[in-house]
Design an enzyme around this catalytic site. Structure first.
Site, PDB file in Angstrom:
ATOM      1  N   HIS A  58      -8.840  -0.683  -8.129  1.00  0.00           N
ATOM      2  CA  HIS A  58      -7.692  -1.388  -7.548  1.00  0.00           C
ATOM      3  C   HIS A  58      -6.682  -1.624  -8.649  1.00  0.00           C
ATOM      4  O   HIS A  58      -6.498  -2.736  -9.131  1.00  0.00           O
ATOM      5  CB  HIS A  58      -8.127  -2.705  -6.918  1.00  0.00           C
ATOM      6  CG  HIS A  58      -7.158  -3.204  -5.893  1.00  0.00           C
ATOM      7  ND1 HIS A  58      -5.911  -3.653  -6.219  1.00  0.00           N
ATOM      8  CD2 HIS A  58      -7.245  -3.268  -4.550  1.00  0.00           C
ATOM      9  CE1 HIS A  58      -5.277  -3.996  -5.122  1.00  0.00           C
ATOM     10  NE2 HIS A  58      -6.067  -3.771  -4.098  1.00  0.00           N
TER      11      HIS A  58
ATOM     12  N   SER B 141       0.823  -1.220   0.000  1.00  0.00           N
ATOM     13  CA  SER B 141       0.000   0.000   0.000  1.00  0.00           C
ATOM     14  C   SER B 141       0.852   1.263   0.000  1.00  0.00           C
ATOM     15  O   SER B 141       1.657   1.472   0.907  1.00  0.00           O
ATOM     16  CB  SER B 141      -0.873   0.054   1.261  1.00  0.00           C
ATOM     17  OG  SER B 141      -1.633  -1.099   1.382  1.00  0.00           O
TER      18      SER B 141
ATOM     19  N   HIS C 221      -6.879   4.859   7.138  1.00  0.00           N
ATOM     20  CA  HIS C 221      -6.197   4.424   5.922  1.00  0.00           C
ATOM     21  C   HIS C 221      -5.445   5.601   5.293  1.00  0.00           C
ATOM     22  O   HIS C 221      -4.390   5.419   4.676  1.00  0.00           O
ATOM     23  CB  HIS C 221      -7.208   3.830   4.944  1.00  0.00           C
ATOM     24  CG  HIS C 221      -6.572   3.177   3.757  1.00  0.00           C
ATOM     25  ND1 HIS C 221      -5.603   2.200   3.860  1.00  0.00           N
ATOM     26  CD2 HIS C 221      -6.735   3.369   2.422  1.00  0.00           C
ATOM     27  CE1 HIS C 221      -5.217   1.818   2.647  1.00  0.00           C
ATOM     28  NE2 HIS C 221      -5.889   2.524   1.754  1.00  0.00           N
TER      29      HIS C 221
ATOM     30  N   MET D 198      -2.028  -6.881   7.264  1.00  0.00           N
ATOM     31  CA  MET D 198      -3.101  -7.713   6.703  1.00  0.00           C
ATOM     32  C   MET D 198      -2.673  -8.457   5.434  1.00  0.00           C
ATOM     33  O   MET D 198      -3.522  -8.833   4.626  1.00  0.00           O
ATOM     34  CB  MET D 198      -4.323  -6.836   6.405  1.00  0.00           C
ATOM     35  CG  MET D 198      -4.849  -6.066   7.609  1.00  0.00           C
ATOM     36  SD  MET D 198      -6.140  -4.895   7.139  1.00  0.00           S
ATOM     37  CE  MET D 198      -6.290  -3.925   8.659  1.00  0.00           C
ATOM     38  N   SER D 199      -1.378  -8.648   5.259  1.00  0.00           N
ATOM     39  CA  SER D 199      -0.926  -9.290   4.014  1.00  0.00           C
ATOM     40  C   SER D 199       0.268 -10.187   4.276  1.00  0.00           C
ATOM     41  O   SER D 199       0.513 -10.623   5.401  1.00  0.00           O
ATOM     42  CB  SER D 199      -0.552  -8.204   2.986  1.00  0.00           C
ATOM     43  OG  SER D 199       0.589  -7.487   3.408  1.00  0.00           O
TER      44      SER D 199
ATOM     45  N   TYR E 191      -8.868  -9.896   2.919  1.00  0.00           N
ATOM     46  CA  TYR E 191     -10.005  -9.098   3.403  1.00  0.00           C
ATOM     47  C   TYR E 191     -10.874  -8.561   2.278  1.00  0.00           C
ATOM     48  O   TYR E 191     -12.014  -8.163   2.489  1.00  0.00           O
ATOM     49  CB  TYR E 191      -9.553  -7.951   4.328  1.00  0.00           C
ATOM     50  CG  TYR E 191      -8.733  -6.857   3.669  1.00  0.00           C
ATOM     51  CD1 TYR E 191      -9.310  -5.934   2.803  1.00  0.00           C
ATOM     52  CD2 TYR E 191      -7.379  -6.754   3.924  1.00  0.00           C
ATOM     53  CE1 TYR E 191      -8.547  -4.945   2.196  1.00  0.00           C
ATOM     54  CE2 TYR E 191      -6.612  -5.771   3.339  1.00  0.00           C
ATOM     55  CZ  TYR E 191      -7.207  -4.863   2.470  1.00  0.00           C
ATOM     56  OH  TYR E 191      -6.450  -3.896   1.876  1.00  0.00           O
ATOM     57  N   GLU E 192     -10.358  -8.581   1.054  1.00  0.00           N
ATOM     58  CA  GLU E 192     -11.168  -8.144  -0.089  1.00  0.00           C
ATOM     59  C   GLU E 192     -12.107  -9.254  -0.551  1.00  0.00           C
ATOM     60  O   GLU E 192     -12.942  -9.036  -1.434  1.00  0.00           O
ATOM     61  CB  GLU E 192     -10.256  -7.743  -1.253  1.00  0.00           C
ATOM     62  CG  GLU E 192      -9.395  -6.529  -0.960  1.00  0.00           C
ATOM     63  CD  GLU E 192      -8.406  -6.257  -2.087  1.00  0.00           C
ATOM     64  OE1 GLU E 192      -8.813  -5.633  -3.075  1.00  0.00           O
ATOM     65  OE2 GLU E 192      -7.246  -6.686  -1.971  1.00  0.00           O
TER      66      GLU E 192
ATOM     67  N   ALA F  37       2.740  -2.330   4.321  1.00  0.00           N
ATOM     68  CA  ALA F  37       2.470  -1.315   5.331  1.00  0.00           C
ATOM     69  C   ALA F  37       2.065  -2.061   6.590  1.00  0.00           C
ATOM     70  O   ALA F  37       1.339  -3.050   6.519  1.00  0.00           O
ATOM     71  CB  ALA F  37       1.322  -0.424   4.868  1.00  0.00           C
TER      72      ALA F  37
ATOM     73  N   HIS G   4      -5.797  -8.858  -1.269  1.00  0.00           N
ATOM     74  CA  HIS G   4      -5.794  -9.278   0.130  1.00  0.00           C
ATOM     75  C   HIS G   4      -6.961 -10.223   0.413  1.00  0.00           C
ATOM     76  O   HIS G   4      -7.999 -10.150  -0.246  1.00  0.00           O
ATOM     77  CB  HIS G   4      -5.940  -8.055   1.050  1.00  0.00           C
ATOM     78  CG  HIS G   4      -4.892  -7.006   0.842  1.00  0.00           C
ATOM     79  ND1 HIS G   4      -5.001  -6.043  -0.140  1.00  0.00           N
ATOM     80  CD2 HIS G   4      -3.727  -6.766   1.485  1.00  0.00           C
ATOM     81  CE1 HIS G   4      -3.933  -5.257  -0.088  1.00  0.00           C
ATOM     82  NE2 HIS G   4      -3.145  -5.668   0.882  1.00  0.00           N
TER      83      HIS G   4
HETATM   84  N1  HPA Z   1      -3.051  -2.869  11.563  1.00  0.00           N
HETATM   85  C1  HPA Z   1      -3.183  -3.765  10.566  1.00  0.00           C
HETATM   86  N2  HPA Z   1      -2.740  -3.561   9.334  1.00  0.00           N
HETATM   87  C2  HPA Z   1      -2.113  -2.407   9.085  1.00  0.00           C
HETATM   88  C3  HPA Z   1      -1.933  -1.419  10.071  1.00  0.00           C
HETATM   89  C4  HPA Z   1      -2.424  -1.667  11.376  1.00  0.00           C
HETATM   90  O1  HPA Z   1      -2.298  -0.856  12.306  1.00  0.00           O
HETATM   91  N3  HPA Z   1      -1.277  -0.389   9.470  1.00  0.00           N
HETATM   92  C5  HPA Z   1      -1.065  -0.740   8.179  1.00  0.00           C
HETATM   93  N4  HPA Z   1      -1.564  -1.962   7.934  1.00  0.00           N
END
Ligand code: HPA
Length: 276
Positions: free
Chosen positions: A56, A25, A242, A206-207, A80-81, A108, A78
């Site tokens: 995306h 990201s 975000h 989350m990845s 979560y998508e 990230a 991801h």
């Molecule tokens: N938590 C989960 N995923 C993330 C975060 C976070 O604080 N920051 C960037 N990706």
């Protein structure tokens, strides 16, 4: 589908990548560094997920960094998508069959360890997969890798040593820590962050974990670099957004580009894939 995507890529360029890079990201800038570049939107690539997700944008860029043939995935999908573990790891599978022997994953992440700072880069030493799925579940394709792959050095110690040396040469501060992979998409609660800290995590995101599992399955060498885009929930008296994550990505962009440009040519690719 993996085979079709591989053929499509091979027909699009003479570049034969030995190293793959995944840009997380807000961290896509490195792709512009490649020379003799071929830019393939995911939407062109057979079976490549993300092709239909509105807004995306994602591209596979093949080219050279110095003399080294490199494949860069700018954008990932991801869990979560709603993508399946197989879809999330499709790109790594295709790169593996193209001949990529090493992967560099960037992401990230939220900083759990209080010694980390927003905007800092962190080498991933290991991960804790809390996503409640594994991309290797189901029948094993023995041609790709073993049924029960070892994960005791999922992130190459040799690569981490090289990364530390390169960072020191460039005067880029580089921490090291354990990455906890969660499903998302909600950020964590402060109680969840205390739990993650207690079980040994320094970062949360989350990845990455599924892709690293698949890369290890195929016998690739792996390096992971997190960008601390925010301190994790409950550490600071502020909410996580975000926008903050993307903003921090933009802040560290130039440093990450400088780091990857110097680092990639120093990474000796992993051994050729054993075929059964
Ligand atoms: N938590 C989960 N995923 C993330 C975060 C976070 O604080 N920051 C960037 N990706």
């Amino acid at each position: 589908m993996i085979e079709e995507a591989r053929q499509y890529i091979e027909n699009s360029t003479d570049v034969r990548p030995v190293i793959g890079v995944v840009l997380g990201s807000g961290l896509g800038a490195f792709a512009a560094e490649l020379t003799e570049r071929v830019d393939l939107p995911y939407s062109e690539l057979p079976g490549w997920p993300g092709s239909t997700a509105v807004g995306h944008a994602g591209r596979l860029i093949l080219g050279k960094v110095g003399d080294m043939d490199v494949a860069v995935m700018a954008g990932r999908v991801h869990l979560y998508e709603g993508y399946s573990p197989a879809q999330v790891t499709f790109g790594v599978r295709v790169l593996g069959t193209l001949g990529v022997r090493s992967m560099v994953f960037t992401n990230a992440a939220g900083g759990i360890n209080q010694s980390l700072t927003r905007g800092g880069l962190v080498l991933i030493s290991d991960h804790i997969n809390l996503q409640c799925s594994n991309p290797l579940a189901g029948p094993n394709d023995d041609a790709l890798g073993p049924r029960f792959p070892d994960m005791s050095e999922a992130y190459s110690a040799e690569y981490r040593a090289i990364a530390k040396a390169v960072a020191a040469e460039l005067s880029i501060p580089l921490a090291e820590g354990v990455y906890a992979a969660v499903l998302g998409p909600s950020y964590e609660t402060p109680a969840e962050i205390r739990y993650l800290r207690a079980i040994g995590a320094d970062l949360v995101g989350m990845s990455t974990a599924p892709e690293v599992i698949v890369a290890n399955h195929m016998g690739m060498k792996v390096l992971g670099i997190s960008c601390v885009t925010n301190m994790a929930a409950g550490i600071l008296a502020q909410k996580i957004s975000h926008d903050e994550v993307l903003e921090t990505g933009a802040m560290v962009r130039d440093t990450l580009v400088r780091f990857l440009r110097a680092l990639l040519p120093r990474l000796e690719p992993g051994p050729p894939r054993a075929r059964s």
